[in-house]
Design a protein around this motif. Structure first.
Motif, PDB file in Angstrom:
ATOM      1  N   THR A   1      15.665  -9.258  -7.284  1.00 32.80           N
ATOM      2  CA  THR A   1      16.911  -9.780  -6.700  1.00 32.80           C
ATOM      3  C   THR A   1      16.747 -10.041  -5.204  1.00 32.80           C
ATOM      4  N   LEU A   2      17.260 -11.181  -4.770  1.00 34.34           N
ATOM      5  CA  LEU A   2      17.277 -11.521  -3.344  1.00 34.34           C
ATOM      6  C   LEU A   2      18.717 -11.798  -2.955  1.00 34.34           C
ATOM      7  N   ILE A   3      19.237 -11.022  -2.024  1.00 34.41           N
ATOM      8  CA  ILE A   3      20.608 -11.250  -1.561  1.00 34.41           C
ATOM      9  C   ILE A   3      20.593 -11.710  -0.110  1.00 34.41           C
ATOM     10  N   TYR A   4      21.255 -12.835   0.127  1.00 33.88           N
ATOM     11  CA  TYR A   4      21.379 -13.379   1.469  1.00 33.88           C
ATOM     12  C   TYR A   4      22.829 -13.214   1.914  1.00 33.88           C
ATOM     13  N   SER A   5      23.047 -12.515   3.007  1.00 32.00           N
ATOM     14  CA  SER A   5      24.412 -12.265   3.476  1.00 32.00           C
ATOM     15  C   SER A   5      24.933 -13.458   4.263  1.00 32.00           C
ATOM     16  N   GLY A   6      25.981 -14.046   3.758  1.00 39.72           N
ATOM     17  CA  GLY A   6      26.635 -15.155   4.444  1.00 39.72           C
ATOM     18  C   GLY A   6      27.945 -14.711   5.056  1.00 39.72           C
ATOM     19  N   ALA A   7      28.717 -15.690   5.476  1.00 40.14           N
ATOM     20  CA  ALA A   7      29.976 -15.423   6.167  1.00 40.14           C
ATOM     21  C   ALA A   7      30.948 -16.552   5.856  1.00 40.14           C
ATOM     22  N   SER A   8      32.183 -16.405   6.319  1.00 36.85           N
ATOM     23  CA  SER A   8      33.153 -17.496   6.175  1.00 36.85           C
ATOM     24  C   SER A   8      32.529 -18.814   6.625  1.00 36.85           C
ATOM     25  N   GLY A   9      31.786 -18.718   7.717  1.00 33.71           N
ATOM     26  CA  GLY A   9      31.171 -19.909   8.283  1.00 33.71           C
ATOM     27  C   GLY A   9      30.051 -20.493   7.446  1.00 33.71           C
ATOM     28  N   SER A  10      29.715 -19.900   6.326  1.00 36.49           N
ATOM     29  CA  SER A  10      28.699 -20.476   5.431  1.00 36.49           C
ATOM     30  C   SER A  10      29.232 -21.678   4.668  1.00 36.49           C
ATOM     31  N   ARG A  11      30.564 -21.752   4.575  1.00 35.50           N
ATOM     32  CA  ARG A  11      31.168 -22.834   3.793  1.00 35.50           C
ATOM     33  C   ARG A  11      32.074 -23.725   4.622  1.00 35.50           C
ATOM     34  N   ARG A  12      32.559 -23.202   5.742  1.00 30.24           N
ATOM     35  CA  ARG A  12      33.495 -23.950   6.586  1.00 30.24           C
ATOM     36  C   ARG A  12      33.100 -23.717   8.028  1.00 30.24           C
ATOM     37  N   ALA A  13      32.817 -24.807   8.735  1.00 32.04           N
ATOM     38  CA  ALA A  13      32.352 -24.692  10.121  1.00 32.04           C
ATOM     39  C   ALA A  13      33.509 -24.978  11.057  1.00 32.04           C
ATOM     40  N   GLY A  14      33.977 -23.964  11.728  1.00 33.07           N
ATOM     41  CA  GLY A  14      35.129 -24.119  12.622  1.00 33.07           C
ATOM     42  C   GLY A  14      34.704 -24.344  14.057  1.00 33.07           C
ATOM     43  N   PRO A  15      35.683 -24.608  14.919  1.00 32.12           N
ATOM     44  CA  PRO A  15      35.398 -24.809  16.343  1.00 32.12           C
ATOM     45  C   PRO A  15      34.756 -23.567  16.945  1.00 32.12           C
ATOM     46  N   GLY A  16      33.751 -23.766  17.756  1.00 34.83           N
ATOM     47  CA  GLY A  16      33.058 -22.660  18.397  1.00 34.83           C
ATOM     48  C   GLY A  16      31.873 -22.160  17.592  1.00 34.83           C
ATOM     49  N   PHE A  17      31.671 -22.756  16.414  1.00 38.82           N
ATOM     50  CA  PHE A  17      30.639 -22.235  15.533  1.00 38.82           C
ATOM     51  C   PHE A  17      29.570 -23.272  15.181  1.00 38.82           C
ATOM     52  N   ALA A  18      29.329 -24.219  16.069  1.00 37.27           N
ATOM     53  CA  ALA A  18      28.317 -25.237  15.770  1.00 37.27           C
ATOM     54  C   ALA A  18      26.968 -24.595  15.455  1.00 37.27           C
TER      55      ALA A  18
ATOM     56  N   ARG B   1       0.822  -1.204   0.000  1.00 36.48           N
ATOM     57  CA  ARG B   1       0.000   0.000   0.000  1.00 36.48           C
ATOM     58  C   ARG B   1       0.866   1.268   0.000  1.00 36.48           C
ATOM     59  N   ASP B   2       1.977   1.206   0.746  1.00 39.11           N
ATOM     60  CA  ASP B   2       2.720   2.436   1.054  1.00 39.11           C
ATOM     61  C   ASP B   2       3.952   2.694   0.203  1.00 39.11           C
ATOM     62  N   TYR B   3       4.436   1.682  -0.511  1.00 44.31           N
ATOM     63  CA  TYR B   3       5.718   1.844  -1.203  1.00 44.31           C
ATOM     64  C   TYR B   3       5.622   1.440  -2.673  1.00 44.31           C
ATOM     65  N   PRO B   4       6.576   1.912  -3.465  1.00 48.05           N
ATOM     66  CA  PRO B   4       6.636   1.449  -4.855  1.00 48.05           C
ATOM     67  C   PRO B   4       6.856  -0.065  -4.895  1.00 48.05           C
ATOM     68  N   PRO B   5       6.597  -0.682  -6.029  1.00 51.43           N
ATOM     69  CA  PRO B   5       6.772  -2.140  -6.136  1.00 51.43           C
ATOM     70  C   PRO B   5       8.193  -2.549  -5.756  1.00 51.43           C
ATOM     71  N   LEU B   6       8.283  -3.721  -5.177  1.00 48.59           N
ATOM     72  CA  LEU B   6       9.560  -4.236  -4.693  1.00 48.59           C
ATOM     73  C   LEU B   6      10.478  -4.612  -5.860  1.00 48.59           C
ATOM     74  N   ALA B   7      11.750  -4.222  -5.739  1.00 44.67           N
ATOM     75  CA  ALA B   7      12.774  -4.658  -6.699  1.00 44.67           C
ATOM     76  C   ALA B   7      13.610  -5.789  -6.123  1.00 44.67           C
ATOM     77  N   GLY B   8      13.604  -5.914  -4.810  1.00 44.90           N
ATOM     78  CA  GLY B   8      14.399  -6.974  -4.207  1.00 44.90           C
ATOM     79  C   GLY B   8      14.503  -6.841  -2.711  1.00 44.90           C
ATOM     80  N   VAL B   9      15.112  -7.852  -2.116  1.00 44.95           N
ATOM     81  CA  VAL B   9      15.291  -7.894  -0.666  1.00 44.95           C
ATOM     82  C   VAL B   9      16.764  -8.185  -0.367  1.00 44.95           C
TER      83      VAL B   9
END
Lengths: 224, 224, 224, 224
Positions: free
Chosen positions: C120-137, C63-71
């Motif tokens: 467009t949809l952008i999801y922000s990842g991190a180093s830990g998105s591909r490699r799971a190190g100690p302390g990051f279970a 209702r309040d904004y122009p059509p969405l281009a992405g998130v």
């Protein structure tokens, strides 16, 4: 395939006194006839990167040995060298030892294995097969290449009974040579060659319904 | 690095009428002097796998062109061939075109770029850089090798200003040549060479705080 | 899509004073209407893991904004905690903030974007998105999940114009908050939020023939 | 660890009549006491996602069974559902069954295993653990999460004797249930549950010098 019902041979390419000997012991104990090849040392002394030599040698194997059950490619060609001091000759030599030899052996072995209903091809990789670190431009490039080669073989010939596997050896294999090359390394944190040989034998024994294409191996607590 | 403050050159290796020309247009429009090299065709006709030739050529570049800003490696060396009919000569030729050329160019370029405070090296990969399918034992093996090489360069020389990138081109680049080689392909599902060239230019422009090491590119709706 | 021909909105979820503000500046400068949401702070204060709340909010946006281009999904939910002292509540909370919020936003956004011809949809990842190190279970498990989610969206809705991207942010984003959380870190080795925001904008601008699905970003010389 | 020198238990979580029963047979034949748990069916009927229930149950296990040698996590939670018709409840339920259960079991098991000098944790993955296809937003997201979780456990507790493995089951396991769910599938191209159980047992038996962190398994000729 957990037991041999008729005599079969396994070819160890890049045979060495340490891990190669352990492989030979384990496969012989399991009933295989072991054929050894290396540039110099025990077994057949052969340039595995020479197309004609490899081709002729396989003709001899056909005559002298039981049918092939598989090939273990274990040519290491390790090189740690800064990029800017690496020579073109080194780049080529590492690639040739790793990849050209694997290609020539595979091309000879695959039709022979398929005529027997299938067989196993194991390509020995390293940490550098998946991650190329500083100092490893030549080595990792060759190990990446070998990993890709093994995948292509698995996908192209899997349905015809060829079980092609990359083993990612993510650690040092304990041996006198390793101790000399990496002084200060803790032998407790190394891969025992007999333990590793037993894992290779298990890959030969994997039933056709549960094939692995890529097996990573590292000692307990090894960083990765 | 979003604008050129002084004249700089970019070297396109494996220059071709399609994508190579698009790259040339985009980099020239951005102010770069474009140096083209290929085995045959436009630009310098040079065997990029010949160590001496490449070395001598860079000496000429030093004399004749503005300082290098980077190199785009775009030597394709495509081969789809069943494993058993692939020859050793083909395996070597594909590797030499892909990897040896990249190595020789990189070894010449890196010290020159570092003396200028850094620069960009782009290595063009393909779907087969990450996944080796049937028929691609030679091609994927070479593309895996190139990907590993690029990683090693990035890790070894990144801190000295060398931005080494693999672009994974996961689709067909539209061109007359592509249309002839893959008849029946839908041009709407292909990569537009100008769009791709613009992405390469963006990689040259990435500020040092946000470097990409590996960029996958595919057309909308492309399967992967 | 390199210029906006009609008003469009972009939604920044997980808005923060540092990188969120940089994103807002860049997208506003490019002509987008920026909609901000976070649990607390600037913009709409909203629990992005609450299905009903998210659903109702999108009705208001219509209702309040122009059509969405992405998130842009930028909910961080960082946690470094030994496995054995991680609580079930923490595991769930990290997953909910990362993955449930991405799911709810995506499910609302996709039909709206498709009705406009895509987005467009952008999801922000991190180093830990591909490699799971100690302390990051907990953290890596959630970031792996988000990466898989983004892939599934890309493959399922790509042909209908949905460009879903994971950005693997492999380094620290410079900010006051970062300086406080990681004292001793070298700001010269951090990601500049404005540089990163510009990369996100480039992803929105990628033409449909050259879409990236996964973009890794790290500062020059960052180890990886 | 190739033979049991004193009584040890192995816990099968997500026990089922097909593969679960095969696991039980193989581990019992190898001398293990098998403890079975599932939401409904044979063995302990337990909600493995309920923190209190899992905690209390492990206290009972301490009292009633030999010391734990390891845990096999085999909770499947399969879901194929278009993204837009997936509910938040489904997303959460699939994650909870896959990841929360693995977390709760791991947190209870690790201190017990470490007090015995170590042990094995196997997490059953799927093709979707590495590649998220259309229709699998919820399932792959959860399987990616589980893979990341297993990696974190391996890296954090490996040096203390915890061998954490992801098995990537890249194919269908033959069973009556599978035949009903995927009619038309060729049983010859399926994974034999007994063959797979034997592979799990081999992972328990891997000596500490040759641990695998991720094992892919597929039937001969399976596409991947």
């Amino acid at each position: 395939m957990s037991s041999l019902t008729s005599p079969r041979s396994v070819l160890i390419a890049g045979y060495s006194a340490g891990f190669g000997a352990a492989l030979a012991r384990h496969f012989e104990a399991a009933g295989y006839t072991v054929i050894k090849a290396s540039r110099s040392g025990d077994g057949e002394q052969l340039d595995l990167t020479d197309e004609t030599a490899v081709h002729q040698w396989f003709s001899c194997l056909d005559r002298d040995y039981p049918p092939l059950a598989g090939v273990i490619h274990n040519v290491m060609a390790f090189l740690r060298e800064p990029l800017l001091s690496t020579t073109a000759a080194q780049l080529e030599s590492v690639w040739r030892a790793s990849v050209m030899s694997a290609f020539l052996l595979t091309r000879e072995a695959v039709p022979r294995l398929e005529s027997q209903g299938g067989g196993t091809l194991i390509y020995s990789g390293a940490s550098g097969s998946r991650r190329a670190g500083p100092g490893f431009a030549a080595f990792s490039s060759a190990k990446f290449a070998l990993r890709g080669f093994a995948q292509a073989v698995a996908r192209e010939h899997g349905a015809r009974g060829i079980h092609a596997v990359s083993v990612i050896i993510d650690g040092l294999i304990a041996s006198d040579k390793t101790a000399a090359r990496f002084p200060g390394s803790d032998p407790q944190r190394m891969i025992n060659p007999d333990d590793l040989a037993a894992q290779y034998l298990e890959l030969f024994r994997q039933p056709a319904s549960v094939w692995t294409q890529e097996l990573d191996i590292r000692p307990m607590g090894g960083s990765f």
